[in-house]
Scaffold this motif. Structure first.
Motif, mmCIF file in Angstrom:
data_model
loop_
_atom_site.group_PDB
_atom_site.id
_atom_site.type_symbol
_atom_site.label_atom_id
_atom_site.label_comp_id
_atom_site.label_asym_id
_atom_site.label_seq_id
_atom_site.Cartn_x
_atom_site.Cartn_y
_atom_site.Cartn_z
ATOM 1 N N ALA A 1 3.810 -4.006 1.633
ATOM 2 C CA ALA A 1 4.307 -2.624 1.540
ATOM 3 C C ALA A 1 3.333 -1.725 0.785
ATOM 4 O O ALA A 1 3.446 -0.491 0.861
ATOM 5 C CB ALA A 1 5.664 -2.598 0.841
ATOM 6 N N GLY A 2 2.381 -2.313 0.080
ATOM 7 C CA GLY A 2 1.433 -1.531 -0.703
ATOM 8 C C GLY A 2 0.035 -1.502 -0.122
ATOM 9 O O GLY A 2 -0.900 -1.054 -0.778
ATOM 10 N N ILE A 3 -0.126 -1.976 1.113
ATOM 11 C CA ILE A 3 -1.429 -1.991 1.774
ATOM 12 C C ILE A 3 -1.426 -0.949 2.889
ATOM 13 O O ILE A 3 -0.698 -1.083 3.884
ATOM 14 C CB ILE A 3 -1.755 -3.390 2.336
ATOM 15 C CG1 ILE A 3 -1.774 -4.420 1.201
ATOM 16 C CG2 ILE A 3 -3.090 -3.381 3.075
ATOM 17 C CD1 ILE A 3 -1.981 -5.849 1.659
ATOM 18 N N HIS A 4 -2.195 0.110 2.724
ATOM 19 C CA HIS A 4 -2.232 1.230 3.658
ATOM 20 C C HIS A 4 -3.470 1.104 4.555
ATOM 21 O O HIS A 4 -4.603 1.133 4.060
ATOM 22 C CB HIS A 4 -2.295 2.560 2.910
ATOM 23 C CG HIS A 4 -1.190 2.749 1.922
ATOM 24 N ND1 HIS A 4 -0.076 3.501 2.189
ATOM 25 C CD2 HIS A 4 -1.029 2.272 0.651
ATOM 26 C CE1 HIS A 4 0.725 3.495 1.135
ATOM 27 N NE2 HIS A 4 0.171 2.753 0.188
ATOM 28 N N ILE A 5 -3.297 0.980 5.855
ATOM 29 C CA ILE A 5 -4.422 0.842 6.773
ATOM 30 C C ILE A 5 -5.050 2.210 7.014
ATOM 31 O O ILE A 5 -4.401 3.137 7.494
ATOM 32 C CB ILE A 5 -3.974 0.233 8.123
ATOM 33 C CG1 ILE A 5 -3.137 -1.036 7.899
ATOM 34 C CG2 ILE A 5 -5.200 -0.057 8.990
ATOM 35 C CD1 ILE A 5 -3.840 -2.133 7.153
ATOM 36 N N LEU A 6 -6.344 2.343 6.670
ATOM 37 C CA LEU A 6 -7.049 3.613 6.811
ATOM 38 C C LEU A 6 -8.034 3.619 7.976
ATOM 39 O O LEU A 6 -8.291 4.664 8.568
ATOM 40 C CB LEU A 6 -7.800 3.943 5.515
ATOM 41 C CG LEU A 6 -6.962 4.118 4.256
ATOM 42 C CD1 LEU A 6 -7.863 4.503 3.087
ATOM 43 C CD2 LEU A 6 -5.871 5.162 4.462
#
Length: 529
Positions: A342-347
């Protein structure tokens, strides 16, 4: 005397940490010619700085602009936030030196970080610097020799100690980098192949750097489970060699380790009382940013990223990694536990565009799949060319580190093309400190914040005639409104320019006005002297 330009009626913060005073600054020939209460001499250009803060241009000691500088030499993302000088080649990552033997491995390593147009075979730092010097630079830029590239050039991704011959080859290449004008050496010990180097190897290389009066910066081996031990390793290298040492983006990473900065700052302060020149830099965000495969156990990166992707495609290997993730007491930096999907944002993930802009958990739920398998799939399908942001730090730790007098402000900004996504620290680090931590939350006073952005990094990085508003120094200057300066970038819109920065001068010329580049091209390549 007729001056080139005079800044009138500003609240002058000279960068030393002293209180502001009302005064004028005159510029001649790219340098500060006069600082006084009132300057009446003639000039063709006057900047009225009434009600504004006038300070040295900000110095970013932690940049990653080795490749994109060729696509946008104006460096507007940094100029627009007041940065007049940056130091790149951090975290053991850089474009030189390269050898033909290991070029393919180096190429695949740097695909996520640099445009392929810049991935040339720079066999020496001298050749690389020569090309950079030809650019119409918007601000000043200097470089560190990257230990990771150095090691790859000699050993590829070998997970072992170097032979005597290999060690001597690395020393020779490093000396050539320093002779070419590198400011020092950086290491990235959390990444391969840097992680395969032991303390002895790093110390031996730092002895070479010390001979040239250079600096050592390090992305330490662990910022979580072995945080204290990793800080001690950096200090030990400083102790063995006497080299000036910077701990890069100092933090405590992962909720299980929040609060450990109380111990790690104590370790640094003890070292400093013993006469060791140990410093750190810091970016003011609770979210970090790096490659997505950072969360993969480090042993799976041995042999390079093509081999890693083959391992991640194997169901047996996948299950082994899942078992490691689900061992809540595993003796390693278990980022999937400490950050969580939930804390890993794919950029960035060009081959899986539907994942971009979502957290790993959100994307996994949207396609009805297990987050672990989705992680592996994204890495494999993108051939390890994927970037993510990670919710991993606490505000308490940020504030504790920021208050330390040996801590510099540094962006750790990863430069990208405007149509791509990256962390807003690339565009907003310095305004964010001044807005959030100075004006709103009053964590540190304005004059200390400016010192951390100017004279302190100039001193630590060995930059002559920069970082202070005094006669004879370079006229790199920032003029901003302390009441309105603010960051505007977000994870989904990093390139929104900050507000409140009215003028940025580089080499005595107006390089940026209200966020717009003037095409002054007055920046210079900084070489160690």
């Amino acid at each position: 005397m007729v001056f080139d330009l005079i800044i009138k009626n500003g609240n002058v913060l000279d960068g030393t940490g002293t209180k502001a005073f009302s005064g004028d600054i005159a510029i001649k020939g790219g340098q500060i010619a006069k600082v006084a209460d009132c300057i009446e001499e003639e000039t063709p250009t006057i900047i009225d700085a009434t009600g504004k803060t006038v300070c040295p241009g900000f110095i970013d000691p932690h940049a990653h602009n080795d490749g994109y500088i060729f696509l946008d030499p104006s460096n507007i993302y940094k100029l627009a936030q007041g940065v007049t000088t940056e130091i790149s080649g951090n975290c053991g990552e850089g474009l030189a030196p390269v050898t033909a033997t290991h070029y393919d491995e180096i190429f695949e390593y740097y695909r996520p970080y640099y445009p392929t147009e810049a991935l040339c075979t720079y066999t020496s730092e001298k050749n690389y610097f020569s090309d950079v010097k030809k650019l119409p630079l918007g601000n000043n830029i200097g470089f560190l020799c990257a230990h990771g590239t150095l090691r790859m050039a000699v050993m590829g991704f070998a997970a072992r100690k170097p032979s005597d011959e290999e060690m001597n080859r690395m020393k020779t290449l490093l000396a050539e980098c320093m002779e070419a004008g590198a400011l020092g050496m950086s290491s990235g010990l959390v990444y391969s192949p840097g992680c395969f180097a032991d303390t002895e190897e790093l110390a031996e290389l730092c002895k070479v750097v010390k001979e040239y009066g250079g600096i050592y910066t390090t992305h330490i081996r662990s910022e979580g489970y072995q945080l204290a031990e990793s800080i001690k390793e950096a200090i030990e290298i400083s102790r063995r060699t006497g080299i000036r040492t910077v701990i890069s983006h100092m933090k405590a990473l992962g909720r299980n380790y929040w609060g450990m900065t109380e111990e790690t700052t104590r370790l640094v302060e003890e070292a400093r009382t013993q006469g060791l020149a140990v410093y750190c830099d810091q970016y003011p965000y609770t979210t970090s940013c790096t490659v997505l495969h950072w969360v993969i156990p480090i042993e799976y990166t041995e042999g390079g990223f093509t081999q890693m992707c083959k391992k991640l495609s194997d169901p047996t290997q996948r299950q082994a990694i899942k078992d490691m993730y689900q061992n809540k007491h595993g003796q390693w930096d278990n980022l999937m536990e400490n950050i969580t999907p939930a804390g890993i944002h794919i950029l960035k993930a060009d081959k899986t565009p539907d994942a971009v802009g979502k957290t790993l958990l959100e994307y996994a739920q949207s396609i009805g799949n297990d987050p672990y398998d989705v992680l592996f799939d994204i890495i494999v399908e993108n051939k390890a060319d994927a970037i993510a942001a990670y919710d991993c730090m606490s505000e308490e730790d940020i504030c504790r580190i920021m208050k330390k007098d040996y801590c510099m402000v540094g962006s750790d900004g990863i430069a990208v093309k405007p149509e791509e996504k990256t962390h807003p620290r690339l565009t907003g680090t310095f305004p964010r400190v001044l807005e959030k931590y100075v004006r709103k939350e009053k964590v540190i006073p304005l004059e200390l914040a400016i010192k951390k952005m100017t004279s302190l990094p100039a001193k630590v990085m060995g930059l002559k005639k920069k970082g202070t508003l005094q006669e004879g120094f370079d006229a790199d200057i920032c003029i901003f409104d302390p009441d309105t300066i603010r960051e505007k970038g977000t994870l989904m819109n990093f390139n929104a320019k900050p507000e409140g920065i009215e003028y940025v001068l580089v080499g005595g010329k107006i390089a940026c006005k209200n966020g717009i580049y003037t095409n002054a091209a007055s920046g210079n390549m900084i070489l160690r002297k």
